[in-house]
Design an enzyme around this catalytic site. Sequence first.
Site, PDB file in Angstrom:
ATOM      1  CB  SER A  93     -68.924  26.863 -25.180  1.00 19.78           C
ATOM      2  OG  SER A  93     -67.620  27.264 -25.549  1.00 19.78           O
ATOM      3  CB  THR A 195     -69.354  33.813 -25.182  1.00 18.46           C
ATOM      4  OG1 THR A 195     -70.531  33.517 -24.461  1.00 18.46           O
ATOM      5  CG2 THR A 195     -69.652  34.631 -26.401  1.00 18.46           C
ATOM      6  CB  THR A 213     -72.137  31.780 -27.438  1.00 19.82           C
ATOM      7  OG1 THR A 213     -72.102  30.783 -26.425  1.00 19.82           O
ATOM      8  CG2 THR A 213     -73.512  32.408 -27.407  1.00 19.82           C
ATOM      9  NE  ARG A 223     -79.773  31.544 -22.043  1.00 22.31           N
ATOM     10  CZ  ARG A 223     -78.489  31.863 -22.207  1.00 22.31           C
ATOM     11  NH1 ARG A 223     -77.876  31.525 -23.317  1.00 22.31           N
ATOM     12  NH2 ARG A 223     -77.833  32.522 -21.288  1.00 22.31           N
ATOM     13  CB  THR A 246     -67.391  35.371 -21.751  1.00 23.37           C
ATOM     14  OG1 THR A 246     -67.586  33.954 -21.755  1.00 23.37           O
ATOM     15  CG2 THR A 246     -66.391  35.721 -20.675  1.00 23.37           C
ATOM     16  N   GLY A 247     -69.996  34.537 -20.156  1.00 23.26           N
ATOM     17  CA  GLY A 247     -70.582  34.086 -18.895  1.00 23.26           C
ATOM     18  C   GLY A 247     -72.093  34.041 -18.959  1.00 23.26           C
TER      19      GLY A 247
HETATM   20  N1  GLY Z   1     -72.861  34.439 -22.680  1.00 26.84           N
HETATM   21  C1  GLY Z   1     -73.426  33.439 -23.445  1.00 26.84           C
HETATM   22  C2  GLY Z   1     -74.783  33.060 -23.045  1.00 26.84           C
HETATM   23  O1  GLY Z   1     -75.183  33.268 -21.908  1.00 26.84           O
HETATM   24  O2  GLY Z   1     -75.499  32.544 -23.865  1.00 26.84           O
END
Ligand code: GLY
Length: 335
Positions: A93, A195, A213, A223, A246-247
Site C-alpha cells: 500500500s 497509508t 501511499t 486518481r 489513513t483510509g
Molecule cells: N488515504 C490514501 C488514499 O486514499 O489514497
Amino acid sequence: MKSRREFIKIGTVGGVALLSANSCAADQTPEEANVPVDFEPSQPITKPIVVSTWNHGLDANKAAWTVLEAGGTALDAVEKGVRVTESDPENTSVGLGGLPDRDGNVTLDACIMDHHSNCGAVAYLQHIENPISVARKVMEDTPHVLLAGDGALEFALDKGFKKTNLLTAKSKEAWENWLKESEYQPQINSENHDTIGMLALDEEGNLAGACTTSGMAYKLHGRVGDSPIIGAGLFVDNEVGAACATGVGEAVIRTAGSAIVVELMRHGKTPQEACEEAVARIISKHKDLTNMQVGFIALDKNGNVGCHSVYAGFNIALRDKNHEEMVDAKYEKEW
Ligand code: GLY
C-alpha cells in the site's frame, strides 16, 4: 468483519488511545494524565516522540527514532521513518510493491510538512521508490507545494532520484487476479489502502509530519487521494499540533480531515477529542459508510496523542524513550 491485521494488543479491542507525553508525571493518576485505562505505560511517556499509522509504523518508527534520540529534527525523523515503508517490497500500500491502478500503473502520493509550515508534496508520481524525499525537495528547492505526474517525475530525475520498476511480481500477480473478477471496476475496499502517516515531536519541541501511499488499489488511472493534499492527509501547525489520516482519501478530502483535527485542537479539544470529532464529521457527511474506513492520529505541541477511526481495526505505532508499542484506536463501528 474484523480487520485482517494482526494486532499487537496492549488493551481490549476498541481500547482508548489517549496518551500523554508531558502530563504523565509520576505523581499523577492515570486519569489526570489522560492515560487510557487499558494502556498503562510502565514509564512516563516523554518527548521526543513519534507516532505512525498501522503495524508498518513499528519499523518506520525505529528509523525515525534513530534521528530523534540523537537530538535530530522531527522533519528528518519523519522522512527517514516513512522511507522504510516506501522501500519495503512486501508492503502493498506504500511505495515499492504498492498495488497498481486498474491499468497496472503504480502511482504514488506523498507530502511532508515542517514546524515553519513549509510543505511539499508529489501526486501521481511513478517510478520513484521514495516519493517522500521528492516531496521534501519540492518543499526545499522550489517555490511550489505540489508537483504531479510527469512534471514530478522530471523534477525527481533532475534531482538525482533513480527510475525504478515499482510493480513487483507479487503486486503484479495480485492485480492480474483482480482483473479476472473485477470487470475493471475500481472499488472502495478498506483492505486496499493503508497509508503510512507519521507525526513527530523532537527534543526542541518542534513538530513535523509525513504521509505517503500508493493509494487505493485498482483505482481509476489518474486518481489522487488525500495523502499528498496538505490539510487532508496531513497538517502541521507548530503552535498547536499535527494530524494525519489513513483510509478512504475521498472522505478525508471532503472534510479537510487533518486540518480540521488541528483546528479543533487549537480551539481547546484534546488530540483524542479532535480525532473523534473529525471521525464524527466523516460519518455525518456520508450516507453510505460501506467500507468507508478512515482513521486519524493527532499529536499536540505538548506530546499528547489521540487516535480514532470509523471502523474497528485501526492501530498506531508509538515510540518514545520508554515505549515501543502498538495501540488500538477507539472506533465508532464494527465491520
Ligand atoms: N488515504 C490514501 C488514499 O486514499 O489514497
